[in-house]
Design a protein around this motif. Structure first.
Motif, mmCIF file in Angstrom:
data_model
loop_
_atom_site.group_PDB
_atom_site.id
_atom_site.type_symbol
_atom_site.label_atom_id
_atom_site.label_comp_id
_atom_site.label_asym_id
_atom_site.label_seq_id
_atom_site.Cartn_x
_atom_site.Cartn_y
_atom_site.Cartn_z
ATOM 1 N N ALA A 10 -4.923 4.669 1.321
ATOM 2 C CA ALA A 10 -5.802 3.516 1.555
ATOM 3 C C ALA A 10 -5.193 2.221 1.033
ATOM 4 O O ALA A 10 -5.563 1.132 1.492
ATOM 5 C CB ALA A 10 -7.163 3.768 0.910
ATOM 6 N N HIS A 11 -4.280 2.307 0.080
ATOM 7 C CA HIS A 11 -3.694 1.102 -0.513
ATOM 8 C C HIS A 11 -2.410 0.661 0.196
ATOM 9 O O HIS A 11 -1.766 -0.293 -0.242
ATOM 10 C CB HIS A 11 -3.409 1.339 -1.996
ATOM 11 C CG HIS A 11 -4.653 1.382 -2.833
ATOM 12 N ND1 HIS A 11 -5.391 2.540 -3.012
ATOM 13 C CD2 HIS A 11 -5.317 0.417 -3.509
ATOM 14 C CE1 HIS A 11 -6.434 2.280 -3.780
ATOM 15 N NE2 HIS A 11 -6.413 1.004 -4.092
ATOM 16 N N ARG A 12 -2.042 1.344 1.274
ATOM 17 C CA ARG A 12 -0.859 0.933 2.018
ATOM 18 C C ARG A 12 -1.174 -0.276 2.904
ATOM 19 O O ARG A 12 -2.156 -0.281 3.643
ATOM 20 C CB ARG A 12 -0.332 2.074 2.879
ATOM 21 C CG ARG A 12 0.231 3.230 2.057
ATOM 22 C CD ARG A 12 0.864 4.264 2.953
ATOM 23 N NE ARG A 12 1.447 5.358 2.184
ATOM 24 C CZ ARG A 12 2.054 6.403 2.712
ATOM 25 N NH1 ARG A 12 2.171 6.502 4.037
ATOM 26 N NH2 ARG A 12 2.559 7.350 1.945
ATOM 27 N N SER A 13 -0.339 -1.257 2.826
ATOM 28 C CA SER A 13 -0.593 -2.501 3.566
ATOM 29 C C SER A 13 -0.376 -2.334 5.069
ATOM 30 O O SER A 13 -0.827 -3.164 5.868
ATOM 31 C CB SER A 13 0.325 -3.612 3.036
ATOM 32 O OG SER A 13 1.688 -3.225 3.157
ATOM 33 N N SER A 14 0.327 -1.261 5.467
ATOM 34 C CA SER A 14 0.640 -1.078 6.892
ATOM 35 C C SER A 14 -0.522 -0.512 7.702
ATOM 36 O O SER A 14 -0.440 -0.424 8.923
ATOM 37 C CB SER A 14 1.849 -0.150 7.034
ATOM 38 O OG SER A 14 1.574 1.115 6.422
ATOM 39 N N LEU A 15 -1.603 -0.128 7.058
ATOM 40 C CA LEU A 15 -2.737 0.477 7.774
ATOM 41 C C LEU A 15 -3.468 -0.568 8.607
ATOM 42 O O LEU A 15 -3.687 -1.703 8.156
ATOM 43 C CB LEU A 15 -3.716 1.106 6.784
ATOM 44 C CG LEU A 15 -3.281 2.396 6.078
ATOM 45 C CD1 LEU A 15 -4.353 2.821 5.076
ATOM 46 C CD2 LEU A 15 -3.033 3.506 7.078
#
Length: 226
Positions: free
Chosen positions: A41-46
């Motif tokens: 959830a903390h990945r910026s690519s989502l």
């Protein structure tokens, strides 16, 4: 008859042990899955849709973990794993704190909490009593309707009443059984643990928990044993 009763007791105890073991064993993989999803959830690519799907999954896992925690707490209470507290607590203060916590929750559901509380000092575990109140209030919010009335007298007798449809009279005695739900379609929230845990907490403190139709609504009473 004695042999039959002994067999039934073994079956009931076996069922309880299976549910307790499942609750214990499934918590770890769920906690690991939650940790992995939280990291994703903390990945910026989502993109937005993926993030929402992960957040929904995290909410559902948290609900499952809460259920397992309640099951294990119930098992500990029923097996005598909690030592009975000799501390004196102001039960009216505990009820008032629960009302304060759940007032906005009830308001969001179009309900109001009304409390008529007399000072009542009893011996017991404050955290367990607060858990009992949480379960009874949540049950009234999720399964009842209308305003919810809480009353406490000076002897420590507590009641929680909603103004919904109540339950069929023949099912009243089964409320508070582990996994029992009065809704045969099982479409309402919950899996039938909340009232069972509330009953176990009441019995742990030497009190009784009973249910009655209040016409309208369901009333739950917690009474000191005479």
């Amino acid at each position: 008859f004695n042999r039959t009763f002994a067999d039934l007791e073994r079956l009931v105890n076996g069922t309880r042990q299976v549910s307790n073991h499942l609750a214990h064993d499934l918590r770890k993989p769920l906690q690991r899955a939650r940790q992995h999803l939280d990291e994703l959830a903390h990945r910026s690519s989502l993109d937005v849709a993926a993030r929402q799907a992960i957040e929904t999954s995290l909410t559902e896992i948290d609900q499952l973990l809460g259920t397992f925690a309640a099951l294990l707490r119930l098992a500990k209470l029923q097996s005598g794993g909690f030592e009975r507290s000799s501390d004196w607590i102001d039960l009216d203060r505990v009820v008032a704190d629960a009302v304060e916590l759940y007032t906005p929750v009830a308001a969001a559901a179009g309900q109001a909490l009304r409390a008529d509380l007399q000072p009542a000092r009893i011996q017991g575990d404050r955290h367990l009593w607060f858990q009992l109140l949480q379960n009874l209030i949540e049950n009234a919010i999720h399964h009842g309707a209308g305003d919810i009335d809480l009353a406490l007298d000076a002897r420590g007798e507590l009641s929680v009443r909603d103004h919904g449809p109540g339950v069929p009279d023949e099912l009243l005695a089964r409320l508070g059984e582990r996994f029992f739900r009065a809704d045969p379609a099982r479409s309402a929230p919950g899996i039938g643990i909340g009232l069972a845990l509330a009953r176990a907490i009441a019995e742990h403190h030497g009190t009784t928990l009973s249910f009655e139709n209040a016409a309208p609504g369901l009333r739950v009473r917690v009474r000191p044993k005479s």
